[in-house]
Write a protein that holds these residues in place. Structure first.
Motif, PDB file in Angstrom:
ATOM      1  N   THR A 109       0.818  -1.202   0.000  1.00 11.10           N
ATOM      2  CA  THR A 109       0.000   0.000   0.000  1.00 11.10           C
ATOM      3  C   THR A 109       0.855   1.257   0.000  1.00 11.10           C
ATOM      4  OG1 THR A 109      -0.154  -0.094   2.425  1.00 11.10           O
ATOM      5  CG2 THR A 109      -1.946  -1.091   1.169  1.00 11.10           C
ATOM      6  N   ARG A 129      -2.988  -7.729  -1.796  1.00  9.89           N
ATOM      7  CA  ARG A 129      -3.866  -6.591  -2.045  1.00  9.89           C
ATOM      8  C   ARG A 129      -3.030  -5.326  -2.205  1.00  9.89           C
ATOM      9  NH1 ARG A 129      -7.818  -6.206   2.746  1.00  9.89           N
ATOM     10  NH2 ARG A 129      -5.921  -6.764   3.878  1.00  9.89           N
ATOM     11  N   ALA A 131      -3.095  -0.876  -2.760  1.00  7.30           N
ATOM     12  CA  ALA A 131      -3.883   0.350  -2.607  1.00  7.30           C
ATOM     13  C   ALA A 131      -2.968   1.560  -2.516  1.00  7.30           C
ATOM     14  CB  ALA A 131      -4.764   0.284  -1.349  1.00  7.30           C
ATOM     15  N   PRO A 133      -3.990   4.490  -0.515  1.00  5.85           N
ATOM     16  CA  PRO A 133      -5.124   4.920   0.324  1.00  5.85           C
ATOM     17  C   PRO A 133      -4.945   6.250   1.025  1.00  5.85           C
ATOM     18  CG  PRO A 133      -3.765   3.395   1.568  1.00  5.85           C
ATOM     19  CD  PRO A 133      -3.080   3.600   0.222  1.00  5.85           C
ATOM     20  N   ASN A 136      -7.745   8.585   2.224  1.00  6.85           N
ATOM     21  CA  ASN A 136      -8.556   8.230   3.390  1.00  6.85           C
ATOM     22  C   ASN A 136      -8.046   8.874   4.681  1.00  6.85           C
ATOM     23  OD1 ASN A 136     -10.183   6.550   1.793  1.00  6.85           O
ATOM     24  ND2 ASN A 136      -8.814   4.812   2.073  1.00  6.85           N
ATOM     25  N   GLU A 159      -8.604   5.918 -10.364  1.00  6.81           N
ATOM     26  CA  GLU A 159      -9.528   5.130  -9.536  1.00  6.81           C
ATOM     27  C   GLU A 159      -8.868   4.756  -8.214  1.00  6.81           C
ATOM     28  OE1 GLU A 159     -11.554   0.667  -9.515  1.00  6.81           O
ATOM     29  OE2 GLU A 159     -10.911   1.534 -11.424  1.00  6.81           O
ATOM     30  N   LEU A 163     -10.227   6.837  -4.871  1.00  4.70           N
ATOM     31  CA  LEU A 163     -11.064   6.033  -3.986  1.00  4.70           C
ATOM     32  C   LEU A 163     -10.287   5.492  -2.783  1.00  4.70           C
ATOM     33  CD1 LEU A 163     -13.236   4.007  -6.535  1.00  4.70           C
ATOM     34  CD2 LEU A 163     -13.642   6.267  -5.550  1.00  4.70           C
ATOM     35  N   ASP A 165      -9.312   2.550  -2.323  1.00  3.16           N
ATOM     36  CA  ASP A 165      -9.744   1.196  -1.973  1.00  3.16           C
ATOM     37  C   ASP A 165      -8.655   0.162  -2.259  1.00  3.16           C
ATOM     38  OD1 ASP A 165     -12.235   2.160  -1.270  1.00  3.16           O
ATOM     39  OD2 ASP A 165     -13.137   1.714  -3.232  1.00  3.16           O
ATOM     40  N   MET A 166      -8.692  -0.935  -1.505  1.00  2.00           N
ATOM     41  CA  MET A 166      -7.846  -2.083  -1.795  1.00  2.00           C
ATOM     42  C   MET A 166      -8.328  -2.745  -3.083  1.00  2.00           C
ATOM     43  SD  MET A 166      -5.430  -2.903   0.450  1.00  2.00           S
ATOM     44  CE  MET A 166      -4.941  -2.620   2.171  1.00  2.00           C
ATOM     45  N   ILE A 167      -7.386  -3.172  -3.915  1.00  2.00           N
ATOM     46  CA  ILE A 167      -7.754  -3.976  -5.076  1.00  2.00           C
ATOM     47  C   ILE A 167      -7.082  -5.337  -4.952  1.00  2.00           C
ATOM     48  CG2 ILE A 167      -8.044  -1.952  -6.549  1.00  2.00           C
ATOM     49  CD1 ILE A 167      -5.436  -2.782  -7.978  1.00  2.00           C
TER      50      ILE A 167
END
Length: 259
Positions: A109, A129, A131, A133, A136, A159, A163, A165-167
């Motif tokens: 991340t 995963r 991200a 982030p 946030n 995106e 956002l 978000d985790m992908i």
């Protein structure tokens, strides 16, 4: 407390670097970033190394910057130094004359995702995963954006950045952030397989090619062809090109001298 922040292991032309802050999800403290820069500089001049694997210890690959360390310092000059050092690190990965493969498990991340995007290739587990982030926590991932926007398309990058978000590893492969998704038990084997294939090639040819790729990628088409025509000529004049062509013609295995 006395464990090294970065572990280096060399075998058969493959150098494995392990981020070793498992209790902090291998977050990038200033000390770890500096250790990586110093080690990559040494590897650049080490002709015995033909490919680098970058992995993390413990539960995940890398969670990004060490935010506790950054807040503890709390000064503008320190923040600027942190992000400048991180930018230097990412450019060392990109400009290293040999390929760097990210071997990812768990999370990658923020600046950890930036490392993956900066590497030439990436292998990840099915449960990995990814991200960026920062949005946030009120800190847009602007420096990770540099690497991410060069690895995936504009809309996929935005995106992830907007956002936060985790992908999944599957989506990361779909958008071009990583190359391979494998079972967790197979990630080291797959990475070693890829690294060994690269290590079996001429270091000289790989080095010429990687550096040319970085230089040409953002050039206009005509300038890219001019640059790469010059590079192909340079490559043809190397010992290993002559050896490789002769080996191909005579149906034998080439004997690389990496020059």
């Amino acid at each position: 407390m006395n464990d090294p922040l970065l572990i280096r292991e060399d075998a058969d032309g493959i150098c494995t670097l392990t981020l070793n802050r498992p209790d902090a999800y291998n977050s990038l403290s200033m000390e770890l970033m500096q250790a990586l820069i110093t080690t990559l500089d040494a590897i650049a001049d080490d002709t015995s190394v033909r490919v680098v694997i970058l992995q993390g210890s413990g539960r995940g690959f890398c969670s990004g910057h060490d935010l506790k360390q950054m807040l503890g310092e709390g000064e503008e000059a320190y923040y600027q130094c942190t992000f400048d050092t991180c930018s230097t690190l990412m450019q060392r990965i990109v400009n290293l004359p040999i390929p760097v493969i990210a071997q990812v498990h768990g999370v990658a991340t923020a600046a950890g995702c930036q490392i993956v995007a900066s590497c030439d290739l990436a292998v990840a587990t099915e449960t990995s995963r990814f991200a960026t982030p920062g949005v946030n926590i009120g800190l847009f991932c602007s420096t990770p954006m540099v690497a991410l926007s060069r690895a995936v398309s504009k809309k996929h990058a935005m995106e992830m950045l907007l956002l936060g978000d985790m992908i999944s590893a599957g989506k990361a492969a779909q958008i071009g952030l990583i190359n391979w998704v494998v079972a967790e038990a197979a990630v080291a084997e797959k990475t070693q397989e890829v690294a060994a294939k690269i290590a079996a090639s001429s270091r000289k040819a790989i080095s010429i090619g990687k550096q040319a790729f970085v230089r040409q990628i953002d050039k206009p088409l005509d300038e890219a062809y001019i640059e790469c025509s010059r590079v192909m000529t340079e490559n043809m004049l190397t010992h290993d090109a002559g050896e490789g062509i002769d080996a191909f013609i005579n149906k034998r295995k080439p004997r690389w001298q990496h020059r």
